[in-house]
Design a protein around this motif. Structure first.
Motif, short mmCIF file in Angstrom:
data_model
loop_
_atom_site.label_atom_id
_atom_site.label_comp_id
_atom_site.label_asym_id
_atom_site.label_seq_id
_atom_site.Cartn_x
_atom_site.Cartn_y
_atom_site.Cartn_z
N ASN A 40 0.83 -1.21 0.00
CA ASN A 40 0.00 0.00 0.00
C ASN A 40 0.86 1.26 0.00
O ASN A 40 0.56 2.23 -0.72
CB ASN A 40 -0.95 0.01 1.20
CG ASN A 40 -2.07 -1.00 1.05
OD1 ASN A 40 -2.35 -1.49 -0.05
ND2 ASN A 40 -2.71 -1.34 2.15
N ARG A 43 2.33 1.69 -3.47
CA ARG A 43 1.32 2.19 -4.42
C ARG A 43 1.01 3.66 -4.17
O ARG A 43 0.86 4.43 -5.12
CB ARG A 43 0.02 1.39 -4.29
CG ARG A 43 0.05 0.12 -5.06
CD ARG A 43 -1.35 -0.43 -5.19
NE ARG A 43 -1.28 -1.86 -5.25
CZ ARG A 43 -2.17 -2.68 -4.75
NH1 ARG A 43 -3.22 -2.22 -4.13
NH2 ARG A 43 -2.04 -3.98 -4.86
N THR A 44 0.89 4.05 -2.92
CA THR A 44 0.57 5.44 -2.59
C THR A 44 1.66 6.38 -3.09
O THR A 44 1.38 7.38 -3.76
CB THR A 44 0.37 5.61 -1.07
OG1 THR A 44 -0.70 4.76 -0.65
CG2 THR A 44 0.07 7.04 -0.71
N THR A 47 1.67 6.43 -6.90
CA THR A 47 0.52 7.16 -7.46
C THR A 47 0.73 8.67 -7.31
O THR A 47 0.51 9.43 -8.27
CB THR A 47 -0.79 6.74 -6.75
OG1 THR A 47 -0.98 5.34 -6.95
CG2 THR A 47 -1.98 7.50 -7.27
N ALA A 50 3.33 9.79 -9.76
CA ALA A 50 2.80 9.83 -11.14
C ALA A 50 1.91 11.05 -11.35
O ALA A 50 1.97 11.71 -12.40
CB ALA A 50 2.03 8.55 -11.44
N ILE A 51 1.08 11.35 -10.36
CA ILE A 51 0.19 12.52 -10.46
C ILE A 51 1.01 13.80 -10.53
O ILE A 51 0.74 14.69 -11.36
CB ILE A 51 -0.81 12.55 -9.28
CG1 ILE A 51 -1.83 11.42 -9.44
CG2 ILE A 51 -1.51 13.91 -9.18
CD1 ILE A 51 -2.69 11.19 -8.21
#
Length: 164
Positions: A40, A43-44, A47, A50-51
């Protein structure tokens, strides 16, 4: 000094296996929980990175089309540094690798746990072995090859399993 009640418990094969079962439950469950947490976190961070990279690309496109907007260029630079820092932190912490190693450890401890459960069932049916060295060897191998559990997680699970 070891409590007399504990010594009496582990002096019998079923008692010894029940103690081993508690320990393997802690390790099996703990490694699954740790794998999920690290996955997790990975992934956080991925993410968010990427944003932020997408925001940078958009900001740079806008700032190039209106080159007089210095604030947009400065904000893009800050966001770019933040995205790079997050990517670096993710790589440095090795969150994905830790998640995979915890998952591998959980699988090893699950196998030992299942074998112990089968042996307890066999004992309840009157099938007692001379010794349980193969289980102890698998347990030791699982411990030797696994990544350590975070202490807080281990302590929490030990208390929960001890209350079962």
């Amino acid at each position: 000094m070891i409590a007399k009640k504990y010594l009496e418990l582990i002096s019998k094969p079923e008692g010894l296996l029940l103690e081993w079962l508690k320990s393997t439950k802690v390790m099996h469950q703990g490694h699954h929980i740790a794998a999920t947490r690290y996955n997790n976190h990975h992934r956080t961070i991925g993410t968010v990175s990427a944003i932020l990279s997408a925001i940078i690309a958009t900001s740079l496109f806008i700032s190039l089309s209106t080159s007089d907007n210095r604030l947009a260029i400065i904000i893009s630079g800050i966001i770019s540094m933040l995205a790079s820092a997050l990517t670096g932190v993710s790589t440095f912490l090795g969150l994905n690798e830790k998640a995979n190693r915890h998952l591998q450890a959980a699988t090893l401890f699950q196998a030992v746990r299942r074998e112990i459960e089968e042996e307890i069932m066999n004992i309840n049916q009157g099938k007692i072995k001379e010794n349980y060295l193969p289980i102890r060897e698998k347990w030791t191998k699982a411990l030797d090859t696994s990544i350590p559990l975070p202490k807080g997680l281990y302590d929490s699970l030990s208390n929960q399993v001890g209350d079962d």
